[in-house]
Design an enzyme around this catalytic site. Structure first.
Site, PDB file in Angstrom:
ATOM      1  N   ARG A  15       0.775  -1.458   0.158  1.00  0.00           N
ATOM      2  CA  ARG A  15       0.223  -0.589   0.191  1.00  0.00           C
ATOM      3  C   ARG A  15       0.596   1.865   0.015  1.00  0.00           C
ATOM      4  NH1 ARG A  15      -4.679   0.208   4.414  1.00  0.00           N
ATOM      5  NH2 ARG A  15      -5.256  -1.761   3.592  1.00  0.00           N
ATOM      6  N   SER A 102      -8.327   0.512  -0.619  1.00  0.00           N
ATOM      7  CA  SER A 102      -9.131   0.280   0.623  1.00  0.00           C
ATOM      8  C   SER A 102     -10.150   1.540   1.418  1.00  0.00           C
ATOM      9  CB  SER A 102      -8.393  -0.112   2.205  1.00  0.00           C
ATOM     10  OG  SER A 102      -9.618  -0.433   2.803  1.00  0.00           O
ATOM     11  N   HIS A 103      -9.472   1.993   2.651  1.00  0.00           N
ATOM     12  CA  HIS A 103     -10.199   3.348   3.037  1.00  0.00           C
ATOM     13  C   HIS A 103      -9.237   4.346   2.712  1.00  0.00           C
ATOM     14  CE1 HIS A 103      -8.054   1.768   6.514  1.00  0.00           C
ATOM     15  NE2 HIS A 103      -8.206   3.151   6.882  1.00  0.00           N
ATOM     16  N   LYS A 112      -4.164  -6.742  -2.001  1.00  0.00           N
ATOM     17  CA  LYS A 112      -3.728  -7.590  -1.363  1.00  0.00           C
ATOM     18  C   LYS A 112      -3.756  -8.227  -2.099  1.00  0.00           C
ATOM     19  CE  LYS A 112      -7.319  -4.844   1.628  1.00  0.00           C
ATOM     20  NZ  LYS A 112      -8.872  -4.867   1.854  1.00  0.00           N
ATOM     21  N   ASP A 237     -16.598   0.323   3.159  1.00  0.00           N
ATOM     22  CA  ASP A 237     -15.582   1.495   3.226  1.00  0.00           C
ATOM     23  C   ASP A 237     -15.640   1.121   1.709  1.00  0.00           C
ATOM     24  OD1 ASP A 237     -14.644  -1.220   3.224  1.00  0.00           O
ATOM     25  OD2 ASP A 237     -12.590  -0.721   3.617  1.00  0.00           O
ATOM     26  N   ASP A 239     -13.573  -1.206  -0.161  1.00  0.00           N
ATOM     27  CA  ASP A 239     -13.565  -1.967  -0.941  1.00  0.00           C
ATOM     28  C   ASP A 239     -13.875  -3.675  -0.213  1.00  0.00           C
ATOM     29  OD1 ASP A 239     -11.525  -2.328   1.203  1.00  0.00           O
ATOM     30  OD2 ASP A 239     -10.766  -4.100   0.096  1.00  0.00           O
ATOM     31  N   ASP A 241     -14.259  -4.583   3.210  1.00  0.00           N
ATOM     32  CA  ASP A 241     -14.315  -5.287   3.845  1.00  0.00           C
ATOM     33  C   ASP A 241     -14.257  -5.269   5.190  1.00  0.00           C
ATOM     34  OD1 ASP A 241     -12.061  -3.843   3.700  1.00  0.00           O
ATOM     35  OD2 ASP A 241     -10.559  -5.284   3.222  1.00  0.00           O
ATOM     36  N   ARG A 242     -14.720  -3.779   5.384  1.00  0.00           N
ATOM     37  CA  ARG A 242     -15.278  -3.111   6.807  1.00  0.00           C
ATOM     38  C   ARG A 242     -16.776  -2.599   6.614  1.00  0.00           C
ATOM     39  NH1 ARG A 242     -12.068   1.320   8.838  1.00  0.00           N
ATOM     40  NH2 ARG A 242     -11.559   2.072   7.175  1.00  0.00           N
ATOM     41  N   HIS A 323     -13.929  -5.141  10.649  1.00  0.00           N
ATOM     42  CA  HIS A 323     -13.481  -5.532   9.788  1.00  0.00           C
ATOM     43  C   HIS A 323     -14.028  -7.326  10.502  1.00  0.00           C
ATOM     44  CE1 HIS A 323     -10.292  -5.448   6.820  1.00  0.00           C
ATOM     45  NE2 HIS A 323     -10.175  -4.117   7.418  1.00  0.00           N
TER      46      HIS A 323
END
Length: 454
Positions: A15, A102-103, A112, A237, A239, A241-242, A323
Site C-alpha cells: 500500500r 481500501s479507505h 492484497k 469502506d 473495497d 471488507d469493513r 472487519h
C-alpha cells in the site's frame, strides 16, 4: 538487481501513494506473485480491482506480470474484495489478488494477496520483495487471461445461505466505493427495499471518504435512516471488507459492539469461541462470558484475524475497525456481515434495545499521533521504560494493552501509516482520567491528544 520501494510493503498488504505504486511496480509484483504461486503449485490466480482511477492500469500491469510467470489469470475487472475472495476460494484454489486502496485517500492504492488460502503478509510479504530484488522471477509459458464474472453466483449463494424472515427497508451508503456495484443488487435479492446513497462507483470519492468508522462520514446515512423510517443503515469502506451500521434511531454502532451483537446470535445457536482485536472493548470478553462462550484478544489486522479464526475454530472474529469473519465463510466480507445483521433485524431483534443490554463504559475514540520515527521502535522503548502504577496486567501481543481492574489503555504502532495509536476505556470518568494520565506519562514528550469522554 531490480529496485522497488520497500516502504510499500506493509504488515498486511502492499500500500502507498501512486507515485510509488506505479504500473511498473505492479508488473514486478505480478512476476513475483506468479513465481511464488507456481512454486506453491497454484496455477490460477483471481484478480480484481476497485474503482480508483489508478486501479485499471495497475491491474493490467499486474496481470501481465502474472501471465509471464506462467499463471492463468481469472480477471474479475471492477470488483470489491468480497467478490475477489469468493472467486479466489471457489474458483482459484484460494489464490487471488485485489487492487485496492481500501479507505485511503484517492492518491493511494494497494494490493492484497492470497495464495492457496493464505493471506500473504508479514515475513511472507517481505519475501516477495526479496524475490523481486534478487531477480528470482522465472518466465514460463501457459499464462493467459480469462474474463471472469462471479457476481450472480455470489449473490445466489448468499441468498441461499442467509434468508431473511421478512422484508426490510434499508439504506446503503457505499461512499462511491466499488461495493456500490454489488451491494444494492445483493440486498434487493435478499428481499430488502434499498435506498441508495453514493452507490455510483467514483474513484474521486466526491461526497465523503469511504471509511465507515469515521462518524462524520455517516452523518447523511443517519439522517436518511431517520427520514425514511428505515430498519437499519449499512455503510462500507472503499473495497467492501469493513462494515459500519446505523440503527433505526440513528445510533452508530461501534465495531466492537457490532461484534457483541454477532456473538449474541452465534452463541445462541452453539457454544464456541470469539476473537476480538486489541483495540476492542473489555465488554466483548465480559459479554461473551455471560453467554457461556470463550474469547481471546488478537493482534489487529485482517491477516491475523483470519489465520487465528482457522487455528482456533472460533465462531466469529471481529475488529473495532469493522472487519468481521465468520467460521462458515472464513474471510472478512462486509457484505456478508451486513446480511448476517439483517437476519437478526428481520427476526425481530431491536438493535437499539440490544445495545442497552451491553456493559456500559466510558471510552475514547481511536486516537492517533503522527510520527516521524518508527512506531514499533517507539513502542518498544515505551515498553522497556514506562511505568503504569495502577495496572493489573500488560499484554504485548500487539503494542501494549495495559489492563486495569476498571479499564484498559492501549499504545500501539499502526501497521499501515506512521502514527501511534491510543485508546482508553474505563468504568468511570475518574478511572478514565487516571488511565489517561498514566498513558500520557508513558508516551511523553509526545503530547496526548484531546479526548471527550463519552
Amino acid at each position: 538487481m531490480i529496485s522497488v520501494p520497500a516502504s510499500l510493503f506493509k504488515a498486511y498488504d502492499i500500500r502507498g501513494k501512486i507515485d510509488l505504486l506505479t504500473p511498473e511496480f505492479a508488473y514486478w509484483v505480478g512476476r513475483a506473485c506468479g513465481a511464488e504461486a507456481i512454486a506453491r503449485d497454484q496455477a490460477v490466480v483471481a484478480l480484481g480491482f476497485d474503482g480508483r482511477l489508478s486501479s485499471p492500469a495497475i491491474a493490467a500491469a499486474l496481470s501481465r506480470g502474472l501471465c509471464e510467470a506462467g499463471v492463468q489469470v481469472f480477471d474479475l475487472g471492477l470488483s470489491c474484495t468480497p467478490l475477489l475472495y469468493y472467486a479466489a476460494l471457489k474458483k482459484a484454489s484460494g489464490s487471488g489478488m485485489m487492487i485496492t486502496g481500501s479507505h485511503n485517500p484517492p492518491d493511494y492504492n494497494g494490493i492484497k494477496i492470497m495464495l492457496g488460502g493464505q493471506t500473504i503478509a508479514g515475513e511472507t510479504l517481505q519475501a516477495l520483495r526479496q524475490r523481486i530484488e534478487q531477480g528470482q522471477l522465472p518466465i514460463q509459458t501457459g499464462g493467459v487471461v480469462q474474463r471472469f464474472d462471479v457476481m450472480q453466483e455470489y449473490v445466489a449463494v448468499l441468498k441461499q445461505q442467509l434468508p431473511l424472515k421478512r422484508p426490510l427497508k434499508i439504506v446503503l451508503d457505499c461512499g462511491n466505493g466499488s461495493p456500490g456495484a454489488l451491494a444494492p443488487t445483493l440486498y434487493r435479492e435478499l428481499g430488502c427495499e434499498v435506498i441508495e446513497l453514493y452507490c455510483e462507483v467514483d474513484g474521486l470519492f466526491p461526497n465523503h471518504h469511504p471509511d465507515p468508522q469515521v462518524a462524520e462520514n455517516l452523518l447523511e446515512l443517519q439522517t436518511t435512516v431517520l427520514a425514511q423510517h428505515a430498519d437499519v443503515g449499512l455503510a462500507f469502506d472503499g473495497d467492501g471488507d469493513r462494515l459500519g451500521v446505523v440503527t433505526r434511531s440513528g445510533q452508530i454502532i461501534p465495531g466492537d459492539r457490532l461484534l457483541m451483537l454477532f456473538a449474541t446470535a452465534e452463541l445462541s445457536q452453539q457454544s464456541g469461541h470469539v476473537l476480538y482485536d486489541v483495540k476492542s472493548s473489555r465488554a466483548v470478553s465480559q459479554w461473551v462470558s455471560t453467554l457461556g462462550g470463550t474469547s481471546e484478544a488478537i493482534p489487529t489486522g485482517h491477516s491475523h484475524m483470519k489465520r487465528r479464526l482457522r487455528e482456533t475454530g472460533a465462531l466469529i472474529a471481529g475488529e473495532l475497525s469493522g472487519h468481521f469473519a465468520f467460521a462458515n465463510w472464513g474471510v472478512d466480507d462486509a457484505l456478508y456481515a451486513g446480511a448476517k445483521l439483517l437476519q437478526q433485524v428481520a427476526a425481530g431483534v431491536d438493535l437499539d434495545i440490544e445495545l442497552k443490554h451491553f456493559p456500559i463504559s466510558y471510552s475514547s475514540p481511536e486516537l492517533q499521533i503522527p510520527l516521524t520515527e518508527s512506531g514499533h521502535g517507539l513502542v518498544a522503548q515505551i515498553a522497556a521504560h514506562a511505568q503504569f502504577p495502577s495496572s493489573q496486567q500488560i499484554s504485548a501481543i500487539d503494542g501494549l494493552r495495559i489492563e486495569y481492574t476498571d479499564g484498559f489503555g492501549l499504545i500501539r504502532a499502526s501497521n499501515t501509516t506512521p502514527v501511534l495509536t491510543l485508546r482508553i476505556e474505563a468504568d468511570t470518568i475518574p478511572a478514565m482520567q487516571r488511565i489517561q494520565q498514566e498513558i500520557a506519562t508513558a508516551i511523553a514528550p509526545l503530547p496526548f491528544p484531546h479526548i471527550d469522554e463519552k
